[in-house]
Each structure stands twice: as structure tokens, then as C-alpha cells.
Enzyme design. Structure first.
Site, PDB file in Angstrom:
ATOM      1  N   LYS A   1       0.821  -1.297  -0.075  1.00 50.86           N
ATOM      2  CA  LYS A   1      -0.056  -0.038   0.039  1.00 50.86           C
ATOM      3  C   LYS A   1       0.852   1.314  -0.113  1.00 50.86           C
ATOM      4  O   LYS A   1       0.565   2.283  -0.726  1.00 50.86           O
ATOM      5  CB  LYS A   1      -0.951   0.011   1.326  1.00 50.86           C
TER       6      LYS A   1
ATOM      7  N   MET B   1     -10.093  -1.601  16.022  1.00 49.19           N
ATOM      8  CA  MET B   1     -11.434  -1.470  15.878  1.00 49.19           C
ATOM      9  C   MET B   1     -12.481  -2.463  16.491  1.00 49.19           C
ATOM     10  O   MET B   1     -13.265  -2.354  16.554  1.00 49.19           O
ATOM     11  CB  MET B   1     -11.735  -1.271  14.297  1.00 49.19           C
TER      12      MET B   1
ATOM     13  N   CYS C   1     -13.532   5.777  15.144  1.00 52.71           N
ATOM     14  CA  CYS C   1     -12.612   4.568  15.236  1.00 52.71           C
ATOM     15  C   CYS C   1     -11.888   4.649  16.539  1.00 52.71           C
ATOM     16  O   CYS C   1     -11.445   3.517  17.000  1.00 52.71           O
ATOM     17  CB  CYS C   1     -11.469   4.774  14.059  1.00 52.71           C
ATOM     18  N   MET C   2     -11.433   5.891  17.226  1.00 54.75           N
ATOM     19  CA  MET C   2     -10.709   5.815  18.460  1.00 54.75           C
ATOM     20  C   MET C   2     -11.156   6.297  19.707  1.00 54.75           C
ATOM     21  O   MET C   2     -10.611   6.214  20.661  1.00 54.75           O
ATOM     22  CB  MET C   2      -9.319   6.666  18.107  1.00 54.75           C
TER      23      MET C   2
ATOM     24  N   GLY D   1      -6.123   3.388  13.689  1.00 52.68           N
ATOM     25  CA  GLY D   1      -6.132   2.900  12.347  1.00 52.68           C
ATOM     26  C   GLY D   1      -5.661   3.858  11.354  1.00 52.68           C
ATOM     27  O   GLY D   1      -5.553   3.535  10.198  1.00 52.68           O
ATOM     28  N   GLN D   2      -5.824   5.230  11.687  1.00 56.22           N
ATOM     29  CA  GLN D   2      -5.330   6.121  10.634  1.00 56.22           C
ATOM     30  C   GLN D   2      -4.062   6.811  11.000  1.00 56.22           C
ATOM     31  O   GLN D   2      -3.400   6.772  12.161  1.00 56.22           O
ATOM     32  CB  GLN D   2      -6.344   7.394  10.774  1.00 56.22           C
TER      33      GLN D   2
HETATM   34  S1  SF4 Z   1       2.059   2.726   7.312  1.00 51.09           S
HETATM   35 FE1  SF4 Z   1       0.890   1.013   6.785  1.00 51.09          FE
HETATM   36  S2  SF4 Z   1       0.204   0.990   4.717  1.00 51.09           S
HETATM   37 FE2  SF4 Z   1       2.250   2.405   5.000  1.00 51.09          FE
HETATM   38  S3  SF4 Z   1       3.842   0.805   4.674  1.00 51.09           S
HETATM   39 FE3  SF4 Z   1       3.503   0.991   6.783  1.00 51.09          FE
HETATM   40  S4  SF4 Z   1       2.097  -0.761   7.013  1.00 51.09           S
HETATM   41 FE4  SF4 Z   1       2.107  -0.401   4.763  1.00 51.09          FE
END
Ligand code: SF4
Lengths: 103, 809
Positions: free
Chosen positions: B86, B345, B176-177, B382-383
Site C-alpha cells: 500500500k 477497531m 475509530c478511536m 487505524g489512521q
Molecule cells: S504505514 Fe501502513 S500502509 Fe504504509 S507502508 Fe506501513 S504498514 Fe504499509
């Protein structure tokens, strides 16, 4: 073309086998290695990130390979393509738009 | 002349040299290091934009364009500098032709028309002034994001709370938090974890609960998996309803029916105490047993009596988790010597989210698994900047900077004085409102048209988030966003932009720079690497333009600047000055230091010489002990092991929380429990990842995962189209028949933007009474076969033309 530099971690007792396996991929080149500690640095060349992932998956199919960790990516050619319009993201917006109108 | 082949070889050698260094191998190929600069003009330090792990990266820039990305080998988050797929694809987001590049204003016919910045900002000014006058200062709201930079969140928060005298500020971390915040405050007396990621490599038992770490935090999971592989004696317990890839590395998987895990945590506490595995010293000196909201103290014996009914067999009957697993997990957890719980979550997005968090903290309190290497109760975010940007800057409706309640008068007065609110505020009250504003669900249900007397909120600025897709029971909130004066700041067309009156094109993180703070209290500066496309602008610039037009240019001092890096620095200095005397202090993390630092800085960090803090609450490690009065705390002399200074008596609260399931229950008509979440390649509402061909292709559409036995009973075959329906709405999704989920439990991912596959139309909008966080993890649904297989792998995204369509298609 995208290049990815990654480290292949493997079972050091099977170093020769892993080296041979890596050498069998035409788009992968070995750069550096520490066979005693089970690490080989490779650079993979592929048309897209998906090609890089496919190579990773294929390497991981060997039970002698423990992990393929990506460290760096170079995507300059693709960026140039995106910016000058030669490379289009393969999502056809027009088609989808038409379909929505029909609904 | 440099040939193409030579250039490619240069690039490859340069990348390989970096990877060799990361892996601790001396480069073999002569000259590899020297070529390291050939691939790019310069490497610019930053953070990955995607998940909450907070991986540290370098962006390679050539001729003013991002052309490469590499991990930071000095990083403390993605140790050795490794990145996931990602992260590496982020450039495709920046250079996607769908980027919004000019402001848009909706005309009388409902079409969004290109406008100048002056036209868009003038309209915003006119509407805000009109609504402030006509409906009061709380009629105009701001809804931010855990993806904005800390400087942006702080500035909008300061503008609204001190400048407008309105607490109508909330953000998607509410979704989320918020439960994690509530429970850290309730149990430990101060928000955010005591420990850090480095506890992973010091732990002897890792308890992953309510977290599919392998897909939601891939690099962190790799760190855990690698550590476990090198140390097979370390035990990993995974407690979650689905047997995901995370459970592949587990010694023990504890399945349970969604919404029932509170009984497991109480059962583990009972088992631990019954077998005498508890830490008597920690209990006697550092724990306080309570009932109700924590104000009433009880004895340890009364607590033991409360949990006595949670025998392993009773737990099994409530949750479906085998009694033997409860016993085994309790023993491993209590006797490991260093247990680290991590969750996300699965615990937070629940109607009893705060309680579930409290109960995990309880396990640590009774076993003394706090304050020592490898032992901690650690909530994953999560963010990428929910912690730094929203929790620490207090950008929720009930908080102020330093994550302290707006209702707490002494702190409110201090912030008022620091911001000089009495001199600057445009609200005649000339003060910060002591009453909290509205949480997300309330805010959006109160949003509506000017002439709708039932809707007190008339305008909202929504930045870097997509509530028209991410709010639960979405149907309930769409008319409000459509009818109100809604301003959307984003880089791409989204479902929310489709409802907006004004759309403002935003700069991407590497086009503006700024600070992100990840799960482990670490703040890291991203330096601006390239320019934004077209007329796109940083959110901070937009906040400043609004401030100036509302007569608050002097109040937001950095609104006089034009250079975004200088604006960021001024906002950061103002923020760190504001929170300097709180435990969240980053006063020592000056911009000059952050610019140089390759690791970022963990708070508390009171001065430039301080290295930052790995463990909180431990004397000798946590700088709050050096001068507690400065931070408003009283700490007795000679504290030995640990002292929770946020609590009046320094002891952490152990709560009596039952397993009452306040989530939506199944019925004859809706007999399945649906849970939602992420898949590895996608992120949130897919606005970025659905535009990256590789990640879009991996999961081009949403699906419903159903147990093979349930599928058989319902006559559903692999790939059949299935109707998933709740009392609120339905989706038509292809079936994935699996055996890794429990019977009666279905799973649907959340990234698909197509109207009949947007899962939040189905999701329950029950909220946690303490945190107001919605219960995305438990909804009662019915499942019926709709048709045979249909190809829906269309990789649908809301495009620019769709923004003129009043309906979601
Ligand atoms: S912050 Fe998350 S999406 Fe970005 S490289 Fe690290 S694990 Fe992958």
C-alpha cells in the site's frame, strides 16, 4: 517499468537452493548476499507493482524462503507516463458512467 | 551520454545499496553506494500516508516529481525500513488524473461549476457570517480527520473553539478511536498507551484482540511475525471471530460471537485470580477496584465476587469460545513474565467499546503487566494521524489541546489565556464554550437546510474524510449533508463531495508537509517534496483563509504567511507551546529537531535535550516525575514501580464491567451477525486505493464472507449474488463461502463505493454511551440468495461527473 529492491530472508541451510530459485526469475537480479545469515538483496523489474507482487508470491511458495521484505521502489517511468498521458490507470470511467445512467 | 540501460543500472544499484544497508549487508558491487544518488535528485523524509503503523519513508524527487519511495532504515516504527504494497503505490494517488485541481461551487441547477479560490472563499465567508448571526455560532461545524496533519487539526480546532467560541468540532477518529480514549482516561487517567512498539520485541506473550493486524497494520504484523519466528517460545494469542491471516502465527485462536468478548476478558481475570497467578504487589499498590462509573471504590474481594460467575464454561456458553482456550490463554497471559495486548477497531467500534477496552486494561492491572519491558495494554490506531492530530490536539467536540475535557474549567481557562480568546473571539461570549459540542453521529443528524427548524446545524466543513460513505446507517445522514451548506476539502471526488455545496481541492501530504503522530506517541515530520497540481491547496492554507475572512487573521498568526513550510512551523510552535505543561508535551520536539530527526519524537518530551519517552508512568523513564507540579500533578516521593499520575491516587482503575451485550441482537427475521472491516489492499472508503490499479484489482468490489454450513443451508454457492439486509438497508454482494468464520457470522469489507455495495447502508448506528463511537462490528442481518454469479469487479469509483448526480448510483 517499476524497480523494487527487496531482501529475501531464507533458511541459511538451504542457501544454494534459494540462490538457484532466485536466478530462475528473469526479471530478478541478485545484488548482495549474506548466505550465512540467510539474506539476499534482489532487485525486481516489472511493468507494474502487481508484477513485483507476483514475483514475491512465487518466491514465497518455496518453504526455504521465509520472507520477502520490500525496501525501495522506483517508479519514475510510470510517473512520466501518467503525467504525459501515455499511461492511463486501467479504470474506464466513461463506461462506468454510462452504466450508471442506464440504471 | 547516459544510455537508458546505464540509467536503469544506476537506479537498480542505488536501490539495492539501500536495501543491503537495511539488511545489514555490506554492498558487494563496487561503487553501488556511490551511485546511490543517481536515481533521484534528492530524498525527502516523510511518513507513509496510509495506515496507522506510521512507517517512515523517503520520497525520491527528480525534476520536481515524486519518482521513488524507500523505507527509512533508522525508523523505530518500520524497523529496518521495510514497507508494504500500500505504501509503495502511493505515487499513483498523487499523479492520478482524477485529482481535484480547482474549487467547485454548486449552481442553481445542482451542477458543480469551476470557480476561483476567491469566489469559493467569499461564498463560505458569506454563509458562515449569515448563519452565525441568524442561528448562532454552533450552527457552523467542522468535521476533520485522522489523516489531516497535526498543524491542520490544531488550527481548525483553535479557529472554532477559541475564534468562534463554538465546540462544534469533531472528526472521524470519533468513529475509530473514541472508545480507546474513553477507556485510557477511565482506567489509567490519561489518554494513549504507556508503552511503545519496541515492547513487541520484549514481550513473551502477545495478545491480539479485536485486530486483524495482518491486513490492517501489515508492517507491524510482519514485525510481530518475525519476532515470533526468531523466538518460538514467545506465545501469540489471537482473539477474534474470524480466523484471519493474523491467526496463522497464533499459538492459540480464541473465536467468539461478535459483541460477546467482554465475557472472555472477565473469564480470563477470574481464571488468573482463582489460580493465584495475579500480581499481589501490583494489586495492593497500584490498582483500585471500582464499580459503576469508577467513582465508587470496592474491595478486591468484591471484585473477585463480581467476576466469579465467569467460569470458563459460562464464558463458552456466552461467547462460543471453548472453555479450554479461556483457561490456556489465562495461564499464558499471566505467567509469561511480559504480556503485551494490542487491539484496534474490533474493541473500539462497539456499543460497549469503552467497557471492552477497560476489561483488557483490567487484565494488565491484576497481572502487573504494566511498566516493564514487553508488558503493556496497547491500542493500535487505524489512521496515520488520529493520535497526534486529533487526540493530542483535542480536536473532538468534548476536548481541548492536551486531550483534556473542555468542561474542565482550570484547563479551559489556561487554553483561553494562551489563545488570548478574550481579545480575539468573534463570539460575544469572548470565551471557549464550557459545554461540549456534538459528537459525529449527533452532528450529522442535526445537519440540515436553512429552513428546517428541526436541524440546528446549517453548515459544515468536512476535511479529508468521507462521512457520506463512512457513517453507519448512512441513509440517515445523506439528506442533511445534501441540504446544508456543506464544504468538502479533498483530493478526489467522493460520495461526500457528491452532496457538497462547495468542493475545495486539497494538496496531498507530500505536496504540503506536516507532522503525523502514530499509535506509539511518536511525532514525525514530513517535509514538503513536490508542488500540488493545479490550484490544489494545503488544508492549513484553507483554514487560514477562512480565519482571515472571518476577522481572525491576527488570532491565527500563521495566516499572514504564504510559505506552507513556515505556516506549518508556526502552527506547530503554537501547538507545542499550548500543550507544553501537559503530559502530552512535545515542547522539546522543535521543528529544527524534527527536521533533522530520522526517528521522530515520542511524548512526553519537555525540552530539546530530552530523548522522548518510551515508557510512561515509570519513575526514571517518564519526565513527568521530574517536575509533576509543572503538569498539574501531585506525585509522592519515593515512587517505586509505577504511578498513574493522571488518577488522583496514582492507582489505575479496575472496573466491574459485565458482559451485557448492548449491540443489535439477532432475531428470527435477522438471524446473522454481520461484522465489517478492512482488507489488506484497500483502505477506508477506497478513495485512494480504488484508484491504484494493483490494489483495486486485488479487491475490485465488496463481498460477503459466509460460513460453508450457512451457505449450504441457504442454497448459496461460491460467487452467487446474495442480499445482505438489515432493518436499515441492504447490499447485493457476491458470496465468498469460507470456513474461517463462525457459523452465523458474516463479514463485509468497507471500501466499495458502489451504492448497492456500500456496507454502511446496512450497519447499525447504535453508539457507545461513553464514547459515542458507533457499533460497526455488530449488526443483525438476514441473508438470501439473490441470483447466480454476476461480474461486479468493475472497480467503481465516484468520478468528477458523478459529483453532479444527486443520487448515489
Ligand atoms: S504505514 Fe501502513 S500502509 Fe504504509 S507502508 Fe506501513 S504498514 Fe504499509
Amino acid at each position: 517499468m517499476i524497480f523494487a529492491a527487496s531482501v529475501v530472508y531464507f533458511n541459511a541451510n538451504r542457501a544454494g537452493e534459494v540462490e538457484k530459485l532466485i536466478a530462475s526469475f528473469p526479471n530478478v537480479e541478485i545484488y548482495d548476499k549474506d548466505m550465512n545469515k540467510g539474506k539476499i538483496v534482489i532487485v525486481t523489474e516489472a511493468e507494474s507493482a502487481q508484477g513485483i507482487e507476483e514475483t514475491e508470491k512465487a518466491l514465497l511458495e518455496s518453504d526455504a524462503v521465509e520472507d520477502v521484505a520490500h525496501y525501495a521502489f522506483h517508479f519514475g517511468e510510470e510517473v512520466e507516463g501518467l503525467l504525459n498521458g501515455d499511461v492511463k490507470p486501467d479504470i474506464n470511467f466513461e463506461e462506468i458512467f454510462k452504466k450508471k445512467r442506464g440504471q | 551520454m547516459i544510455t537508458d540501460i546505464t540509467r536503469r543500472n544506476f537506479i537498480k544499484a542505488a536501490l539495492a545499496a539501500g536495501a543491503a544497508a537495511a539488511a545489514g549487508i555490506a554492498p558487494e558491487k563496487a561503487g553501488a553506494q556511490e551511485t546511490a544518488g543517481a536515481a533521484v535528485d534528492n530524498w525527502v523524509k516523510g511518513v507513509c500516508r496510509m495506515c496507522g503503523t506510521g512507517c517512515s519513508v523517503y520520497v525520491g524527487v527528480k525534476d520536481g516529481k515524486m519518482v521513488a519511495m524507500k523505507g527509512n532504515v533508522d525508523s523505530k516504527t518500520n524497523t529496518k525500513g521495510f514497507l508494504c504494497v500500500k505504501g509503495m503505490n502511493i505515487f499513483k494517488v498523487a499523479y492520478h488524473p482524477d485529482r481535484l485541481t480547482t474549487p467547485l461551487i454548486r449552481d442553481a441547477k445542482g451542477k458543480l461549476q469551476p470557480a476561483t479560490w476567491d469566489e469559493a472563499l467569499s461564498l463560505i465567508e458569506k454563509k458562515f457570517k449569515e448563519y452565525h448571526k441568524k442561528f448562532g455560532y454552533d450552527s457552523v461545524a467542522y468535521y476533520g480527520s485522522g489523516q489531516c496533519t497535526t498543524e491542520e487539526s490544531y488550527t481548525f480546532n483553535k479557529l472554532w473553539k477559541g475564534g468562534f467560541g463554538s465546540n462544534m468540532v469533531d472528526g472521524n477518529p470519533r468513529l475509530c478511536m473514541a472508545s480507546a480514549v474513553g477507556a485510557y482516561l477511565g482506567s489509567l487517567g490519561s489518554d494513549e498507551p504507556a508503552g511503545a512498539y519496541e515492547d513487541i520485541e520484549k514481550a513473551k506473550c502477545i495478545f491480539l484482540t479485536g485486530s486483524n493486524t495482518s491486513e490492517a497494520h501489515p508492517i507491524l504484523f510482519r514485525r510481530i511475525a518475525r519476532y515470533k519466528k526468531d523466538n518460538p517460545g514467545v506465545k501469540v494469542i489471537v482473539c477474534e471471530p474470524r480466523r484471519t491471516k493474523t491467526a496463522n502465527i497464533a499459538d492459540l485462536w480464541m473465536p467468539f460471537k461478535p459483541g460477546t468478548d467482554a465475557a472472555i476478558f472477565n473469564g480470563m481475570a477470574r481464571e488468573i485470580i482463582k489460580n493465584g497467578w495475579h500480581d499481589k504487589d501490583f494489586i495492593a499498590n497500584h490498582s483500585r477496584f471500582t464499580k459503576g462509573d469508577g467513582s465508587e471504590e470496592i474491595t478486591f474481594e468484591e471484585y473477585v465476587k463480581f467476576i466469579d460467575k465467569y467460569t470458563p464454561e459460562f464464558v463458552e456458553s456466552v461467547t462460543g469460545c471453548p472453555a479450554a482456550h479461556v483457561k490456556q490463554a489465562s495461564e499464558i497471559f499471566a505467567k509469561s513474565g511480559a504480556s503485551l495486548s494490542m487491539w484496534c477497531m474490533g474493541l473500539n467500534q462497539r456499543s460497549n467499546g469503552v467497557f471492552a477496552n477497560n476489561l483488557v486494561h483490567n487484565l494488565h492491572a491484576i497481572t502487573g503487566m504494566f511498566g516493564k519491558p514487553g508488558a503493556d495494554s496497547f491500542s493500535l490506531t487505524g489512521q496515520p494521524n488520529a493520535c497526534g492530530g486529533v487526540r493530542e490536539t483535542g480536536s473532538l467536540s468534548h476536548l481541548l489541546p492536551g486531550c483534556r475535557p473542555v468542561a474542565a474549567e482550570p484547563w479551559r481557562k489556561k487554553v483561553e489565556a494562551y489563545w488570548k480568546v478574550s481579545e480575539n473571539c468573534i463570539n460575544p461570549s469572548k470565551a471557549i464554550n464550557p459545554k461540549p459540542g456534538m459528537h459525529a453521529v449527533k452532528l450529522f443528524s442535526s445537519l440540515g437546510a436553512e429552513n428546517d427548524e428541526t436541524k440546528p446545524v446549517k453548515a459544515v466543513v468536512i476535511s479529508t474524510t468521507n462521512p457520506a460513505q463512512s457513517l453507519p446507517n448512512t441513509n440517515r445522514f445523506i439528506p442533511g449533508m445534501r441540504d446544508a451548506f456543506t464544504v468538502v476539502i479533498d483530493i478526489f471526488p467522493t460520495r461526500t463531495a457528491q452532496l457538497a455545496s462547495v468542493v475545495l481541492p486539497a494538496a496531498f501530504i507530500y505536496e504540503k508537509g506536516g507532522v503525523y503522530g502514530c499509535s506509539e506517541r511518536r511525532s514525525f515530520l514530513t517535509t514538503k517534496a513536490v508542488n500540488p497540481p493545479g490550484e490544489a491547496k494545503p488544508d492549513l492554507w484553507i483554514a487560514c483563509q477562512i480565519a482571515k475572512r472571518m476577522g481572525l487573521g491576527k488570532y491565527i498568526q500563521w495566516s499572514g504567511e504564504e510559505d506552507i513550510s513556515k505556516m506549518n512551523e508556526m502552527a506547530w510552535n503554537d501547538y507545542t507551546g499550548c500543550t507544553a505543561n501537559t503530559e502530552k508535551t512535545l515542547k522539546g520536539a522543535t521543528y529544527a529537531r524534527l527536521k533533522k530527526s530520522v526517528t521522530g519524537v515520542q511524548w512526553p518530551c519537555p525540552d530539546e535535550k530530552h530523548p522522548g519517552t518510551y515508557k510512561r508512568y515509570v519513575p526514571g523513564m517518564d519526565p513527568i516525575f521530574d517536575d509533576p507540579a509543572r503538569y498539574g500533578y501531585k506525585i509522592p516521593e519515593n515512587v517505586k514501580r509505577i504511578y498513574f499520575y493522571g488518577r488522583p491516587d496514582g492507582r489505575m482503575n479496575v472496573f466491574c464491567r459485565g458482559h451485557e451485550n448492548t449491540s443489535e441482537q439477532t432475531s428470527k427475521e435477522y438471524p446473522f451477525l454481520m461484522t465489517t472491516g478492512r482488507v489488506l489492499e484497500q483502505w477506508h472508503t477506497g478513495t485512494m486505493t480504488m484508484r491504484i490499479p494493483e490494489t483495486a484489482q486485488a479487491h475490485p468490489n465488496s463481498f460477503v464472507e459466509i460460513h460453508v454450513n450457512d451457505a449450504k443451508k441457504l442454497g448459496i454457492k461460491q460467487g452467487d449474488m446474495v442480499k445482505v439486509e438489515s432493518v436499515r438497508g441492504y447490499n447485493i454482494l457476491p458470496a465468498r463461502v469460507v470456513n474461517m468464520t463462525l457459523e452465523g457470522v458474516v463479514f463485509v469489507p468497507m471500501h466499495d463505493q458502489k451504492a448497492d455495495r456500500m456496507v454502511n447502508f446496512i450497519c447499525s448506528d447504535v453508539i457507545d454511551a461513553g464514547s459515542s463511537e458507533p457499533d460497526y462490528k455488530v449488526s443483525a442481518v438476514k441473508i438470501t440468495r439473490f441470483s447466480g454469479p454476476k461480474n461486479v469487479a468493475e472497480r467503481y469509483v465516484v468520478d468528477r461527473k458523478e459529483l453532479d448526480n444527486p443520487k448515489f448510483s
